[in-house]
Write an enzyme that holds these catalytic residues in place. Structure first.
Site, PDB file in Angstrom:
ATOM      1  N   HIS A  86       4.140  -7.237  45.110  1.00 39.73           N
ATOM      2  CA  HIS A  86       4.354  -6.630  46.425  1.00 39.73           C
ATOM      3  C   HIS A  86       3.009  -6.364  47.089  1.00 39.73           C
ATOM      4  CE1 HIS A  86       4.097  -2.902  43.816  1.00 39.73           C
ATOM      5  NE2 HIS A  86       3.200  -2.646  44.747  1.00 39.73           N
TER       6      HIS A  86
HETATM    7  P1  TYD Z   1       7.957  -0.714  40.697  1.00 31.76           P
HETATM    8  O1  TYD Z   1       7.652  -0.715  42.145  1.00 31.76           O
HETATM    9  O2  TYD Z   1       8.982  -1.686  40.180  1.00 31.76           O
HETATM   10  O3  TYD Z   1       6.629  -0.868  39.844  1.00 31.76           O
HETATM   11  P2  TYD Z   1       5.578  -2.104  39.800  1.00 31.76           P
HETATM   12  O4  TYD Z   1       4.903  -2.144  41.127  1.00 31.76           O
HETATM   13  O5  TYD Z   1       4.630  -1.751  38.717  1.00 31.76           O
HETATM   14  O6  TYD Z   1       6.326  -3.357  39.469  1.00 31.76           O
HETATM   15  O7  TYD Z   1       8.393   0.756  40.285  1.00 31.76           O
HETATM   16  C1  TYD Z   1       9.247   1.033  39.201  1.00 31.76           C
HETATM   17  C2  TYD Z   1      10.135   2.237  39.552  1.00 31.76           C
HETATM   18  O8  TYD Z   1       9.360   3.409  39.662  1.00 31.76           O
HETATM   19  C3  TYD Z   1      10.860   2.037  40.869  1.00 31.76           C
HETATM   20  O9  TYD Z   1      12.164   2.554  40.713  1.00 31.76           O
HETATM   21  C4  TYD Z   1      10.087   2.915  41.825  1.00 31.76           C
HETATM   22  C5  TYD Z   1       9.561   4.023  40.937  1.00 31.76           C
HETATM   23  N1  TYD Z   1       8.284   4.618  41.368  1.00 31.76           N
HETATM   24  C6  TYD Z   1       8.244   5.956  41.705  1.00 31.76           C
HETATM   25  O10 TYD Z   1       9.271   6.668  41.684  1.00 31.76           O
HETATM   26  N2  TYD Z   1       7.054   6.520  42.051  1.00 31.76           N
HETATM   27  C7  TYD Z   1       5.913   5.793  42.076  1.00 31.76           C
HETATM   28  O11 TYD Z   1       4.830   6.346  42.398  1.00 31.76           O
HETATM   29  C8  TYD Z   1       5.963   4.383  41.749  1.00 31.76           C
HETATM   30  C9  TYD Z   1       4.720   3.542  41.783  1.00 31.76           C
HETATM   31  C10 TYD Z   1       7.169   3.842  41.390  1.00 31.76           C
END
Ligand code: TYD
Length: 139
Positions: free
Chosen positions: A54
């Site tokens: 992303h």
């Molecule tokens: P995700 O965006 O899939 O992580 P990555 O970018 O590492 O692939 O995030 C995983 C889960 O965690 C998703 O449900 C969103 C949540 N999340 C939070 O609640 N707070 C945060 O600060 C972050 C980064 C993710």
């Protein structure tokens, strides 16, 4: 070292070392070019997993592999550059509008990320085609 896409920079952190070992401190607006609103870390990553995939519309972040190693692919829509993060004394700035993918995690990797805003799903661009469109002609 700093020949990275669109505002990404590797910052050498000041390490306080003595005969007991090492200590790294990161202060908002001092060692990192923003006020810190959130800290999260990724760990226990399974083999062959790619995370991230992303870009952010407005969020500024700073990533440090405080243990182990991973590879961060950075893409500003024009150039792609892979950076290995394997040094707790080096921090990578991740400005807005940089598509990033993290892979090649060692089993002991702890990737810590500091951010300048609370979690906000609406700040995410998770579709690469949409990212490319916005990178070429910002809305
Ligand atoms: P995700 O965006 O899939 O992580 P990555 O970018 O590492 O692939 O995030 C995983 C889960 O965690 C998703 O449900 C969103 C949540 N999340 C939070 O609640 N707070 C945060 O600060 C972050 C980064 C993710």
């Amino acid at each position: 070292m700093n020949d990275l896409p669109n505002g990404c920079r590797l910052i050498q952190l000041t390490i306080r070392g003595d005969d007991r070992g090492r200590l790294a401190a990161i202060e908002g607006e001092q060692d990192v070019p923003f006020a810190i609103a959130r800290v999260y870390y990724v760990y226990g990553t399974k083999p062959n997993v790619t995370r991230g995939l992303h870009a952010h519309r407005a969020l500024n972040q700073l990533a440090v592999a405080v243990a182990g190693r991973c590879t961060m692919l950075l893409d500003d829509g024009a150039d792609r550059h892979a950076v290995v993060l394997d040094d707790p004394s080096l921090a990578l700035t991740l400005p807005p509008m940089v598509w990033h993918e993290m892979s090649d995690f060692s089993s002991d990797c702890v990737l810590m990320v500091l951010a300048d805003a609370p979690y906000d799903e609406s700040d995410y661009i998770r579709d690469y085609a949409e990212f490319l469109k916005l990178a070429v002609s910002p809305a």
